[in-house]
Scaffold this motif. Sequence first.
Motif, short mmCIF file in Angstrom:
data_model
loop_
_atom_site.label_atom_id
_atom_site.label_comp_id
_atom_site.label_asym_id
_atom_site.label_seq_id
_atom_site.Cartn_x
_atom_site.Cartn_y
_atom_site.Cartn_z
N VAL A 90 0.84 -1.21 0.00
CA VAL A 90 0.00 0.00 0.00
C VAL A 90 0.87 1.26 0.00
N ASP A 91 1.83 1.32 0.96
CA ASP A 91 2.60 2.57 1.13
C ASP A 91 3.64 2.79 0.03
N ASP A 92 4.25 1.71 -0.48
CA ASP A 92 5.38 1.89 -1.41
C ASP A 92 5.02 1.62 -2.87
N ILE A 128 1.09 1.18 -4.20
CA ILE A 128 -0.22 1.73 -4.62
C ILE A 128 -0.25 3.25 -4.42
N MET A 129 0.17 3.71 -3.22
CA MET A 129 0.11 5.17 -2.96
C MET A 129 1.00 5.99 -3.91
N PRO A 130 2.29 5.61 -4.09
CA PRO A 130 3.11 6.40 -5.04
C PRO A 130 2.52 6.43 -6.44
N ILE A 141 -0.11 9.89 -10.42
CA ILE A 141 -1.24 10.15 -11.32
C ILE A 141 -1.92 11.48 -10.94
N GLY A 142 -2.04 11.72 -9.62
CA GLY A 142 -2.61 13.00 -9.16
C GLY A 142 -1.79 14.19 -9.65
N ASP A 143 -0.46 14.05 -9.56
CA ASP A 143 0.43 15.14 -10.02
C ASP A 143 0.27 15.37 -11.52
N TRP A 155 -2.31 14.65 -13.30
CA TRP A 155 -3.64 15.22 -13.58
C TRP A 155 -3.60 16.74 -13.39
N GLU A 156 -2.88 17.15 -12.33
CA GLU A 156 -2.76 18.59 -12.04
C GLU A 156 -2.07 19.32 -13.21
N LYS A 157 -1.12 18.61 -13.86
CA LYS A 157 -0.39 19.23 -14.99
C LYS A 157 -1.15 19.07 -16.31
N GLN A 178 -9.31 8.91 -16.02
CA GLN A 178 -8.19 8.01 -15.71
C GLN A 178 -7.92 8.01 -14.19
N VAL A 179 -8.02 9.20 -13.59
CA VAL A 179 -7.84 9.28 -12.12
C VAL A 179 -8.93 8.46 -11.44
N TYR A 180 -10.15 8.60 -11.96
CA TYR A 180 -11.29 7.90 -11.36
C TYR A 180 -11.10 6.39 -11.45
N MET A 181 -10.76 5.90 -12.65
CA MET A 181 -10.60 4.45 -12.83
C MET A 181 -9.40 3.92 -12.02
N HIS A 222 -12.85 11.26 -1.20
CA HIS A 222 -11.65 10.42 -1.30
C HIS A 222 -11.64 9.46 -0.12
N ASN A 223 -12.22 8.28 -0.34
CA ASN A 223 -12.42 7.40 0.82
C ASN A 223 -11.41 6.26 0.95
N LEU A 224 -10.45 6.22 0.02
CA LEU A 224 -9.51 5.09 0.01
C LEU A 224 -8.62 5.06 1.27
N ARG A 257 -10.53 3.87 4.21
CA ARG A 257 -10.76 2.41 4.18
C ARG A 257 -9.51 1.65 4.62
N ILE A 258 -8.36 2.13 4.19
CA ILE A 258 -7.11 1.47 4.61
C ILE A 258 -6.94 1.60 6.12
N LEU A 259 -7.22 2.80 6.59
CA LEU A 259 -7.13 3.10 8.02
C LEU A 259 -8.02 2.13 8.82
N LEU A 293 -8.70 14.82 2.01
CA LEU A 293 -7.67 14.96 0.97
C LEU A 293 -7.74 16.31 0.26
N MET A 294 -8.84 17.04 0.48
CA MET A 294 -8.99 18.34 -0.15
C MET A 294 -8.71 19.41 0.92
N LEU A 295 -8.00 20.43 0.52
CA LEU A 295 -7.65 21.47 1.49
C LEU A 295 -8.88 22.11 2.16
N GLY A 332 -4.21 12.66 5.99
CA GLY A 332 -4.53 12.91 4.58
C GLY A 332 -3.57 13.96 4.03
N ALA A 333 -3.53 14.04 2.70
CA ALA A 333 -2.52 14.86 2.00
C ALA A 333 -2.35 16.29 2.54
N PRO A 334 -3.40 17.08 2.81
CA PRO A 334 -3.18 18.47 3.23
C PRO A 334 -2.35 18.58 4.51
C1 B12 Z 1 -7.92 8.74 -6.56
C2 B12 Z 1 -8.21 10.24 -6.51
C3 B12 Z 1 -9.52 10.65 -6.75
C4 B12 Z 1 -10.68 9.67 -6.93
C5 B12 Z 1 -11.13 9.22 -5.51
C6 B12 Z 1 -11.55 7.76 -5.50
C7 B12 Z 1 -11.80 7.26 -4.09
N1 B12 Z 1 -12.72 6.30 -4.00
O1 B12 Z 1 -11.22 7.64 -3.10
C8 B12 Z 1 -11.74 10.57 -7.65
C9 B12 Z 1 -11.59 10.44 -9.15
C10 B12 Z 1 -13.20 10.30 -7.29
C11 B12 Z 1 -11.26 11.98 -7.27
C12 B12 Z 1 -12.07 13.09 -7.35
C13 B12 Z 1 -11.62 14.39 -7.12
N2 B12 Z 1 -10.36 14.76 -6.84
CO1 B12 Z 1 -8.94 13.52 -6.41
N3 B12 Z 1 -7.39 12.49 -6.21
C14 B12 Z 1 -7.18 11.19 -6.23
C15 B12 Z 1 -5.66 10.91 -6.02
C16 B12 Z 1 -5.04 10.66 -7.41
C17 B12 Z 1 -5.29 9.76 -5.11
C18 B12 Z 1 -5.95 9.80 -3.71
C19 B12 Z 1 -5.83 8.45 -3.06
O2 B12 Z 1 -6.76 7.68 -3.06
N4 B12 Z 1 -4.62 8.13 -2.57
C20 B12 Z 1 -4.33 6.82 -1.96
C21 B12 Z 1 -4.72 6.82 -0.49
C22 B12 Z 1 -4.47 5.47 0.12
O3 B12 Z 1 -3.89 7.77 0.15
P1 B12 Z 1 -4.41 8.80 1.27
O4 B12 Z 1 -5.86 9.05 1.14
O5 B12 Z 1 -3.48 9.94 1.27
O6 B12 Z 1 -4.29 7.96 2.63
C23 B12 Z 1 -3.08 7.57 3.22
C24 B12 Z 1 -2.48 8.64 4.16
O7 B12 Z 1 -2.70 9.97 3.74
C25 B12 Z 1 -3.08 8.32 5.50
N5 B12 Z 1 -4.35 8.90 5.89
C26 B12 Z 1 -5.42 9.28 5.14
N6 B12 Z 1 -6.39 9.71 5.92
C27 B12 Z 1 -5.98 9.61 7.19
C28 B12 Z 1 -6.62 9.92 8.38
C29 B12 Z 1 -5.94 9.73 9.58
C30 B12 Z 1 -6.62 10.05 10.85
C31 B12 Z 1 -4.61 9.23 9.57
C32 B12 Z 1 -3.91 9.05 10.82
C33 B12 Z 1 -3.98 8.92 8.36
C34 B12 Z 1 -4.68 9.10 7.19
O8 B12 Z 1 -3.26 6.91 5.47
C35 B12 Z 1 -3.49 6.43 4.15
C36 B12 Z 1 -2.72 5.15 3.94
O9 B12 Z 1 -1.45 5.19 4.54
C37 B12 Z 1 -5.19 12.29 -5.38
C38 B12 Z 1 -3.70 12.62 -5.57
C39 B12 Z 1 -2.90 12.60 -4.26
N7 B12 Z 1 -1.69 13.09 -4.36
O10 B12 Z 1 -3.36 12.18 -3.20
C40 B12 Z 1 -6.16 13.27 -6.02
C41 B12 Z 1 -6.51 14.59 -5.28
C42 B12 Z 1 -6.68 14.33 -3.80
N8 B12 Z 1 -7.80 14.96 -5.90
C43 B12 Z 1 -7.92 16.23 -6.10
C44 B12 Z 1 -9.06 16.86 -6.65
C45 B12 Z 1 -8.94 18.36 -6.90
C46 B12 Z 1 -10.23 16.13 -6.97
C47 B12 Z 1 -11.55 16.67 -7.56
C48 B12 Z 1 -12.00 18.03 -7.03
C49 B12 Z 1 -11.42 16.70 -9.08
C50 B12 Z 1 -12.60 17.33 -9.82
N9 B12 Z 1 -12.31 18.42 -10.48
O11 B12 Z 1 -13.69 16.83 -9.75
C51 B12 Z 1 -12.54 15.55 -7.20
C52 B12 Z 1 -13.20 15.86 -5.84
C53 B12 Z 1 -14.05 14.77 -5.29
C54 B12 Z 1 -14.53 15.12 -3.91
N10 B12 Z 1 -15.46 16.06 -3.76
O12 B12 Z 1 -14.05 14.61 -2.94
C55 B12 Z 1 -6.69 17.01 -5.62
C56 B12 Z 1 -6.91 17.74 -4.27
C57 B12 Z 1 -6.28 19.12 -4.28
C58 B12 Z 1 -6.44 19.81 -2.95
N11 B12 Z 1 -5.34 20.00 -2.28
O13 B12 Z 1 -7.49 20.18 -2.53
C59 B12 Z 1 -5.61 15.86 -5.58
C60 B12 Z 1 -4.49 16.08 -4.54
C61 B12 Z 1 -5.00 15.76 -7.01
C62 B12 Z 1 -4.09 16.93 -7.35
N12 B12 Z 1 -2.79 16.70 -7.33
O14 B12 Z 1 -4.55 18.01 -7.61
N13 B12 Z 1 -9.97 11.96 -6.87
#
Ligand code: B12
Length: 243
Positions: free
Chosen positions: A69-71, A73-75, A80-82, A84-86, A93-96, A131-133, A136-138, A178-180, A206-208
């Motif tokens: 997951v950490d090394d 799937i997440m990278p 892909i997120g980066d 998409w931003e560019k 593609q991000v959705y799938m 962004h519920n992934l 779910r891992i948590l 994940l959103m600011l 989460g990312a922010p």
């Molecule tokens: C996949 C993805 C989507 C999918 C989500 C699918 C799903 N079921 O989750 C879809 C396509 C639906 C989507 C939609 C959107 N997305 Co998006 N998405 C992503 C992407 C590429 C990956 C996120 C992800 O799942 N990562 C994998 C998981 C496992 O990682 P994680 O959530 O960070 O969790 C890990 C840690 O952070 C931590 N963690 C997470 N939560 C918590 C909580 C606690 C308490 C703790 C301790 C730890 C912890 O543990 C996890 C595992 O170790 C990111 C890019 C990125 N850099 O993150 C953009 C990103 C988050 N998305 C972004 C955007 C803008 C959007 C949209 C607005 C796009 C649009 N124009 O419609 C929509 C908004 C949807 C909404 N209202 O929420 C931006 C957010 C920018 C910002 N800073 O606000 C990002 C950063 C992309 C980018 N580089 O611009 N997205």
Amino acid sequence: MVESLSDFVYKTLTTLRINFMISRMKGHKTLDLTEAAMDLEGYFLAVDKPSAFALLDRLTDTSTGTEIVDDVIMPALESIGDRWEKGQVSLSQVYMSGKIAEAMVDKVILSTGHQADSGGSVAVAVLEDHHNLGKRILASVLSTSGMQVMDYGHALSVDELVSMVERDGVDYLMISTLMLPAALRVKDAMIQIKERSPHTKVIVGGAPYIFDPALGEEVGAHAVGRTATESLNILKRMMREGA
Ligand code: B12
């Protein structure tokens, strides 16, 4: 007993060879995960689910669920997120990619169903965004390690979240955003939680919060976790300290 020179040379060379092999194996494994993340990114973008799952099967032979997951799937998702931003990849593609990643995560971290008395009630939630992934891992990591976890779902408003926390008398709440804008809304949630459920400890992630390490304190959270594994350690420490 005096060791002969040839014995000494033989032993030294053998030790050096073993060390060399170990370091190569370690290096090889790291390289594999980095390469795997790049391969996976390609499969995600091509919506090639069979290849993604074939890769997952190969990885599970040599890596732990956390490593995958950490090394890997997440990278792949972050890159892909980066891109998409560019403007280099489309939102579909991000959705799938997210959809395939979800199915992979389900396969990697299967809850054992084993639940022990965890020393406090724990809930996980995604505030406002979809962004519920990460959440779910948590939930999987925490329940796999014996905690009873309530999953409050995603896209919750502050009012909905606070009402659930108050209703269940939650001891430890994990909020993922994940959103600011959503991350900033935690500040409103904290004000209400402190009023309506003062004993609840809130851990955010989460990312922010990773991009801005001061954000957790700014919104009034009790702790910030970078990964699901780290959150487990924070939680255990809080439970031990009775915080
Ligand atoms: C996949 C993805 C989507 C999918 C989500 C699918 C799903 N079921 O989750 C879809 C396509 C639906 C989507 C939609 C959107 N997305 Co998006 N998405 C992503 C992407 C590429 C990956 C996120 C992800 O799942 N990562 C994998 C998981 C496992 O990682 P994680 O959530 O960070 O969790 C890990 C840690 O952070 C931590 N963690 C997470 N939560 C918590 C909580 C606690 C308490 C703790 C301790 C730890 C912890 O543990 C996890 C595992 O170790 C990111 C890019 C990125 N850099 O993150 C953009 C990103 C988050 N998305 C972004 C955007 C803008 C959007 C949209 C607005 C796009 C649009 N124009 O419609 C929509 C908004 C949807 C909404 N209202 O929420 C931006 C957010 C920018 C910002 N800073 O606000 C990002 C950063 C992309 C980018 N580089 O611009 N997205």
